[in-house]
Design a protein around this motif. Structure first.
Motif, PDB file in Angstrom:
ATOM      1  N   ALA A 802       0.937  -0.884   0.086  1.00 24.11           N
ATOM      2  CA  ALA A 802      -0.011   0.114   0.131  1.00 24.11           C
ATOM      3  C   ALA A 802       0.974   1.150   0.010  1.00 24.11           C
ATOM      4  O   ALA A 802       0.763   2.344  -0.770  1.00 24.11           O
ATOM      5  N   LEU A 803       1.953   1.610   0.763  1.00 25.33           N
ATOM      6  CA  LEU A 803       2.742   2.490   0.540  1.00 25.33           C
ATOM      7  C   LEU A 803       3.483   2.734  -0.616  1.00 25.33           C
ATOM      8  O   LEU A 803       3.432   4.321  -1.107  1.00 25.33           O
ATOM      9  N   THR A 804       3.921   1.458  -1.009  1.00 27.11           N
ATOM     10  CA  THR A 804       4.702   1.831  -2.286  1.00 27.11           C
ATOM     11  C   THR A 804       3.854   2.457  -3.039  1.00 27.11           C
ATOM     12  O   THR A 804       3.934   3.306  -4.078  1.00 27.11           O
ATOM     13  N   LEU A 805       2.222   1.541  -3.698  1.00 31.13           N
ATOM     14  CA  LEU A 805       1.416   2.863  -4.774  1.00 31.13           C
ATOM     15  C   LEU A 805       0.989   3.790  -4.437  1.00 31.13           C
ATOM     16  O   LEU A 805       1.311   4.204  -5.289  1.00 31.13           O
ATOM     17  N   LEU A 807       2.922   5.966  -2.731  1.00 31.66           N
ATOM     18  CA  LEU A 807       4.322   6.885  -2.900  1.00 31.66           C
ATOM     19  C   LEU A 807       4.927   7.068  -4.473  1.00 31.66           C
ATOM     20  O   LEU A 807       4.275   8.035  -4.819  1.00 31.66           O
ATOM     21  N   PHE A 808       4.396   5.949  -4.886  1.00 34.63           N
ATOM     22  CA  PHE A 808       4.575   5.817  -6.764  1.00 34.63           C
ATOM     23  C   PHE A 808       2.941   7.019  -7.169  1.00 34.63           C
ATOM     24  O   PHE A 808       3.527   7.596  -8.166  1.00 34.63           O
ATOM     25  N   ALA A 809       1.520   6.805  -7.057  1.00 34.16           N
ATOM     26  CA  ALA A 809       0.725   7.342  -7.469  1.00 34.16           C
ATOM     27  C   ALA A 809       0.707   9.308  -6.965  1.00 34.16           C
ATOM     28  O   ALA A 809       0.868   9.606  -7.366  1.00 34.16           O
ATOM     29  N   THR A 810       1.430   9.382  -5.779  1.00 34.11           N
ATOM     30  CA  THR A 810       1.845  11.051  -5.530  1.00 34.11           C
ATOM     31  C   THR A 810       2.805  11.350  -6.697  1.00 34.11           C
ATOM     32  O   THR A 810       2.697  12.941  -7.607  1.00 34.11           O
ATOM     33  N   ARG A 811       3.503  10.502  -6.856  1.00 31.21           N
ATOM     34  CA  ARG A 811       5.080  11.400  -7.920  1.00 31.21           C
ATOM     35  C   ARG A 811       4.648  11.136  -8.971  1.00 31.21           C
ATOM     36  O   ARG A 811       5.177  12.284 -10.272  1.00 31.21           O
ATOM     37  N   THR A 812       3.310  10.086  -9.185  1.00 32.96           N
ATOM     38  CA  THR A 812       2.786  10.503 -10.873  1.00 32.96           C
ATOM     39  C   THR A 812       1.729  10.566 -11.254  1.00 32.96           C
ATOM     40  O   THR A 812       1.030  10.850 -12.461  1.00 32.96           O
ATOM     41  N   ALA A 813       1.565  11.170 -10.179  1.00 35.91           N
ATOM     42  CA  ALA A 813      -0.011  11.912 -10.202  1.00 35.91           C
ATOM     43  C   ALA A 813      -1.004  11.526 -10.719  1.00 35.91           C
ATOM     44  O   ALA A 813      -1.308  11.633 -11.353  1.00 35.91           O
ATOM     45  N   ARG A 814      -0.871   9.796  -9.987  1.00 39.92           N
ATOM     46  CA  ARG A 814      -1.648   8.509 -10.647  1.00 39.92           C
ATOM     47  C   ARG A 814      -3.555   8.517  -9.168  1.00 39.92           C
ATOM     48  O   ARG A 814      -3.341   7.824  -8.587  1.00 39.92           O
ATOM     49  N   TRP A 818      -3.718   5.770  -6.528  1.00 41.51           N
ATOM     50  CA  TRP A 818      -3.556   5.988  -4.740  1.00 41.51           C
ATOM     51  C   TRP A 818      -5.209   5.671  -4.070  1.00 41.51           C
ATOM     52  O   TRP A 818      -4.951   4.998  -2.597  1.00 41.51           O
ATOM     53  N   LEU A 819      -5.701   5.597  -4.586  1.00 45.37           N
ATOM     54  CA  LEU A 819      -6.747   5.455  -4.281  1.00 45.37           C
ATOM     55  C   LEU A 819      -6.813   3.254  -4.155  1.00 45.37           C
ATOM     56  O   LEU A 819      -7.359   3.335  -2.829  1.00 45.37           O
ATOM     57  N   VAL A 820      -6.058   3.089  -4.905  1.00 44.19           N
ATOM     58  CA  VAL A 820      -6.399   1.355  -4.912  1.00 44.19           C
ATOM     59  C   VAL A 820      -5.188   0.936  -3.409  1.00 44.19           C
ATOM     60  O   VAL A 820      -5.847  -0.261  -2.652  1.00 44.19           O
ATOM     61  N   GLY A 821      -4.225   1.959  -3.603  1.00 46.76           N
ATOM     62  CA  GLY A 821      -3.098   2.037  -2.349  1.00 46.76           C
ATOM     63  C   GLY A 821      -3.805   1.972  -1.138  1.00 46.76           C
ATOM     64  O   GLY A 821      -3.854   1.421   0.248  1.00 46.76           O
ATOM     65  N   ALA A 822      -4.622   2.745  -1.041  1.00 42.71           N
ATOM     66  CA  ALA A 822      -5.215   3.531   0.086  1.00 42.71           C
ATOM     67  C   ALA A 822      -6.341   1.940   0.617  1.00 42.71           C
ATOM     68  O   ALA A 822      -6.853   2.165   1.653  1.00 42.71           O
ATOM     69  N   PRO A 864      -0.289  11.812   2.103  1.00 48.31           N
ATOM     70  CA  PRO A 864      -1.722  11.842   2.597  1.00 48.31           C
ATOM     71  C   PRO A 864      -3.486  11.836   2.103  1.00 48.31           C
ATOM     72  O   PRO A 864      -4.176  11.417   2.396  1.00 48.31           O
ATOM     73  N   VAL A 865      -3.155  12.267   1.196  1.00 44.51           N
ATOM     74  CA  VAL A 865      -4.020  12.664   0.015  1.00 44.51           C
ATOM     75  C   VAL A 865      -4.094  12.375  -1.183  1.00 44.51           C
ATOM     76  O   VAL A 865      -2.516  12.682  -1.932  1.00 44.51           O
ATOM     77  N   PRO A 866      -4.956  11.715  -2.315  1.00 46.18           N
ATOM     78  CA  PRO A 866      -4.719  11.795  -3.603  1.00 46.18           C
ATOM     79  C   PRO A 866      -4.263  12.635  -4.186  1.00 46.18           C
ATOM     80  O   PRO A 866      -4.779  13.962  -3.494  1.00 46.18           O
ATOM     81  N   PRO A 867      -3.434  12.466  -5.342  1.00 50.29           N
ATOM     82  CA  PRO A 867      -3.765  13.691  -6.205  1.00 50.29           C
ATOM     83  C   PRO A 867      -4.473  14.228  -6.533  1.00 50.29           C
ATOM     84  O   PRO A 867      -5.212  13.721  -6.987  1.00 50.29           O
ATOM     85  N   ARG A 868      -4.690  15.236  -7.541  1.00 53.05           N
ATOM     86  CA  ARG A 868      -5.121  16.423  -7.811  1.00 53.05           C
ATOM     87  C   ARG A 868      -6.280  15.197  -8.905  1.00 53.05           C
ATOM     88  O   ARG A 868      -5.288  15.292 -10.308  1.00 53.05           O
ATOM     89  N   ALA A 869      -6.901  15.619 -10.124  1.00 56.09           N
ATOM     90  CA  ALA A 869      -7.633  14.953 -11.347  1.00 56.09           C
ATOM     91  C   ALA A 869      -6.485  15.226 -12.779  1.00 56.09           C
ATOM     92  O   ALA A 869      -6.474  14.889 -13.094  1.00 56.09           O
ATOM     93  N   ALA A 870      -6.603  17.351 -11.589  1.00 55.35           N
ATOM     94  CA  ALA A 870      -6.410  18.083 -13.051  1.00 55.35           C
ATOM     95  C   ALA A 870      -4.923  16.909 -13.465  1.00 55.35           C
ATOM     96  O   ALA A 870      -4.393  17.438 -14.195  1.00 55.35           O
TER      97      ALA A 870
END
Length: 874
Positions: A802-805, A807-814, A818-822, A864-870
């Motif tokens: 979950a942590l890996t997903l 963090l990767f989602a935050t860095r790549t704005a996915r 991020w929601l899957v990891g959460a 802490p929060v998912p990346p923005r949709a934009a």
């Protein structure tokens, strides 16, 4: 930096909590190292630093554009001038002759030249033979010395004769002939009488002497030497015989002598030499048969008889070939007509007691002579005319002889089938519908009569027994009917329907004939591959026939060959079996080569909508065969119960998928011309099969790879997964190169969810297999669920994922990732409350909760929060 955190975590965990602590804190340290490194790289720079970076980027882009401007004028012409890769090429007034009078060569040999010397040499040869027999009977001198002395005498005669060849040719040739004969006698005696040399060496030496005799005779143009050498060779075993030798050795020796006569016949038309070989072969063979033949000798004697018969058929042809213009129509009637008479007489004795043996022999001889007559008649040479007529006559005689030898009431059906085809032909030629209808009905009646008589049909020799011949004749009658209809002038729809039914009728009876032969004469272990060879040969035959006019229906077996191969592959799925057993190593390569060769030659004639199917099915069949064969090899050559066998299943499908997805395949047949057939039609089933394999093996096997110790990733199961992932990735990219669009269900969220679920199961299986091997927990569902160490490791592992997903989602704005990891982290929390809290105790509970807690703190700090949709859209 990352490895430093890992080492520190392992040391601290091991010091405080042993193995479990080392594992948990090692993973924690690894993640912290990654987080720290990513934090440093993700630190937001100051505005001044940002301006400096933008300026540096602008300078680099300027340099790159300058370099491209310099290189472009040089590269583009070279690319345009480069020749395209060549496509593979595929093939696709003379005076009247004066008849010369030929003297008898045997009389000429004895009366011409030094007659006394020649007669004396014959007497000397016989005397030496008797001397050897006397020495054997009375043990006068050691056997080795006797044999060596005789061999030395033969060599002396050869050397003296060779040295005198230019001064006294007649005398020299006589000496050489005697020397050759003595050597024959010596070697045969050393083999059969004394056992001084092994049989293999003896036959090599005899073959060498036969070749030497032929060379000397041809080099010196000496018929006398050839006759003398041949006569001595044939007399050697007779004079040295004890009456208890092996007939296989004797006739193998005669086979070598006759091979030498055939070789000489290629260069010389020496009729006397041919007669000497013919007379000695059949007379000695007949004498042996009258004295020593037993029924258990049949197979070997039959093979030798057939070989001798074919040799003298060839000699008869070669003799006519060597005739000059004055004797263009001259044939050796003694060989041409005496050979079949002598051979058939001996064959009649061998077939005594066989009901149809002599009839089949007659049919075989008729077929041979008719084929030879046809071939010689097509040759545009006058010299072949008389020989072709002679062979035609022999073919007609043997064919006529076969009828009273074999025909009885049980052959009525075959006769009706042929009669029906003949009546149908007459009806077509005379445009009489009633006759055509009667011909068809007669063929149907023939089939009914055959089915009724089938249980009482006798056995026999494969391919010429009553059942096969009867079915084959019914099949040929149906195919002939089909050809007559399609060859008529513009058949209407009703007539084309009759032609279609006639072709299917003939095809069905042909398949039944082959299946009956295989079931009757082939043992059970070889029946599958015998049927595969029969199907392949039949399909290739029909494909060749289809190239002729009015045989378009003959392409149907070729179009259906791929599904037939698939059915054969499925039929080979048996426990502890493999496709290359029991002649499968011959049958399958032949079948696959024939399949793709026919596709290459005839795919333009197939219906466009059908073309992808045989291509795709062929690739799938190759993957199936490879999987079965590699699994068998792994089972045979590794320890029982290990993962090597199950993991071997994935290798061939993965390699096939990599091959059809490769860049080389983009430019080569068959993938280049049929990309969708291979990359979609064959690729998707292979991917599905690999997914099914992954699910099966992760649940079914603990991953033991004896004799190697178990290591995560570096074991048979996980290496197979890595190979499969590479193959699937290559396949995915090849779809884009081929402009193949996937259905929305696969390209969209459903397909991605399936892929993620399979990978998630595999990663968990790695953890569970590791726990099994390193902690001793049984690899069974109830044992794993009851293990406190496994439950703690799962909690830590899921939290780490979950942590890996996230963090990767935050860095790549996915955002979705991020929601899957959460969601996975939420599952971990629920598991901690419902499972770990109640089942775990002591160290395991502490490690589980602390580890998950720390990981959640890391997530909360960095993502802490998912990346923005934009951001995700951009």
């Amino acid at each position: 930096m990352v490895w430093l955190f890992l080492v520190i975590g392992v040391i601290v965990g091991a010091a405080g909590w042993g193995f479990a602590g080392a594992l948990a804190f090692g993973i924690l340290g690894l993640l912290l190292g990654v987080v720290v490194k990513s934090t440093k790289s993700a630190t937001v720079p100051a505005p001044q630093e940002m301006d400096a970076r933008f300026a540096a980027l602008e300078r680099r882009l300027s340099v790159i554009e300058t370099r491209l401007a310099i290189v472009k004028p040089v590269v583009e012409p070279a690319i345009e001038a480069a020749p395209p890769e060549p496509e593979p090429a595929f093939a696709e007034d003379k005076p009247a002759p004066v008849k010369a009078v030929r003297p008898n060569p045997i009389v000429e040999w004895f009366t011409g030249g030094n007659t006394i010397v020649r007669v004396g040499l014959v007497i000397l040869f016989v005397g030496l033979a008797f001397l050897i027999k006397y020495g054997v009977e009375h043990q006068m001198v050691p056997v080795e010395l006797r044999v060596a002395g005789v061999a030395a005498a033969g060599l002396v005669l050869l050397v003296i004769g060779w040295r005198l060849r230019s001064h006294r040719a007649g005398y020299a040739l006589s000496l050489q002939g005697a020397g050759v004969a003595v050597l024959y006698l010596t070697i045969f005696g050393a083999l059969r009488l004394y056992g001084l040399i092994p049989a293999g060496m003896a036959f090599v030496m005899l073959a060498a002497i036969a070749a030497l005799s032929a060379f000397l005779a041809i080099a010196q143009d000496s018929l006398a030497l050839a006759v003398f050498g041949a006569a001595g060779g044939f007399l050697a075993p007779v004079l040295a015989s004890t009456g208890h030798g092996s007939h296989v050795v004797l006739f193998s020796y005669f086979l070598l002598l006759n091979a030498g006569i055939v070789a000489i016949a290629w260069f010389k038309s020496w009729r006397v030499l041919n007669l000497v070989g013919f007379v000695f072969t059949f007379v000695i063979g007949l004498a042996w048969g009258l004295r020593s033949y037993r029924p258990e000798h049949f197979e070997s004697v039959e093979a030798f008889l057939a070989a001798f018969f074919l040799m003298y058929v060839a000699i008869g042809i070669l003799f006519t070939r060597r005739q000059d213009a004055a004797h263009r129509n001259y044939i050796d009637a003694t060989i041409v007509f005496g050979n079949p008479v002598a051979a058939f007489g001996i064959q009649a004795a061998l077939m005594r007691g066989s009901e149809f043996g002599l009839a089949y022999s007659s049919l075989a001889a008729a077929a041979l002579y008719l084929v030879l007559a046809t071939a010689l008649a097509r040759a545009s040479r006058e010299r072949w005319a008389l020989l072709a007529e002679s062979f035609l006559a022999m073919g007609v005689v043997f064919a006529s002889l076969a009828i009273p030898l074999a025909l009885d009431a049980r052959w009525t059906s075959a006769a009706w089938a042929l009669e029906g085809a003949a009546i149908f032909w007459a009806g077509v030629r005379q445009s009489r519908p009633l006759a055509r209808a009667f011909g068809v009905l007669l063929q149907v009646g023939a089939a009914g009569a055959f089915v009724r008589a089938y249980p009482s049909l006798p056995g026999g020799t494969p391919l010429i027994d009553a059942a096969f011949v009867g079915m084959a004749l019914i099949s040929l009658a149906g195919l002939f009917t089909h050809r007559l209809v399609m060859g008529s002038t513009k058949p209407d729809s009703a007539e084309r329907g009759v032609a279609t039914l006639a072709f299917l009728w003939g095809l069905a009876w042909w398949a039944a004939a082959g299946a009956n032969e295989i079931h009757t004469f082939v043992d059970r272990d070889h029946q599958l591959f015998a049927a595969l060879l029969f199907a392949t040969a039949s399909t290739v035959g029909f494909a060749m026939i289809a190239r002729r006019p009015h045989w378009e229906h003959a392409r149907w077996p070729e179009w259906a060959f791929a599904p037939v191969l698939f059915l054969f592959a499925v039929a080979g799925f048996e426990p502890h079996a493999h496709p290359f057993a029991n002649l499968g190593w011959i049958a399958w390569p032949i079948a696959l080569v024939a399949h793709f060769a026919m596709l290459r030659a005839d795919e333009d004639t197939m219906p466009e909508e059908w073309v992808p199917w045989p291509h795709g099915i062929g690739a799938v069949v190759i993957a199936m065969l490879g999987a079965m064969e590699l699994e068998w090899l792994a089972t045979e050559y590794t320890a029982r119960g290990t993962a090597w066998a199950l993991s071997a299943r994935i290798v061939a499908p993965a390699l096939v998928l990599l091959a059809i997805a490769s860049h080389m395949a983009d430019r080569r047949w068959p993938v280049a011309t049929n990309p969708r057939a291979y990359r979609w039609g064959a690729g998707l089933p292979l991917v599905v099969a690999m997914v099914a394999w992954s699910l099966h093996i992760n649940f079914a096997h603990a991953g033991g790879s004896d004799p190697l110790p178990y290591l995560p990733i570096v074991n048979a199961i996980d290496l197979g997964h890595i190979l499969a992932i590479f193959a699937i990735a290559a396949w995915w990219f090849s779809l884009s190169r081929s402009a193949i669009e996937l259905p929305a269900a696969l390209a969209g969220p459903p397909g991605k969810s399936i892929a993620a679920a399979v990978v998630f199961i595999w990663l968990n299986a790695i953890l569970l297999r590791t726990m099994h091997h390193w902690t001793g927990v049984a690899y069974e569902s109830h044992a794993l669920l009851a293990s406190v160490a496994v439950q703690a490791a799962l909690s830590i592992f899921w939290a780490t994922l979950a942590l890996t997903l996230m963090l990767f989602a935050t860095r790549t704005a996915r955002r979705s990732l991020w929601l899957v990891g959460a969601a996975l982290m939420g599952v971990v929390v629920v598991k901690l409350v419902l499972v770990d809290l109640s089942r775990l105790g002591g160290l395991e509970r502490i490690v589980s909760f602390i580890g998950v807690g720390v990981l959640m703190l890391v997530i909360g700090y960095f993502s802490p929060v998912p990346p923005r949709a934009a951001q995700e859209a951009s």
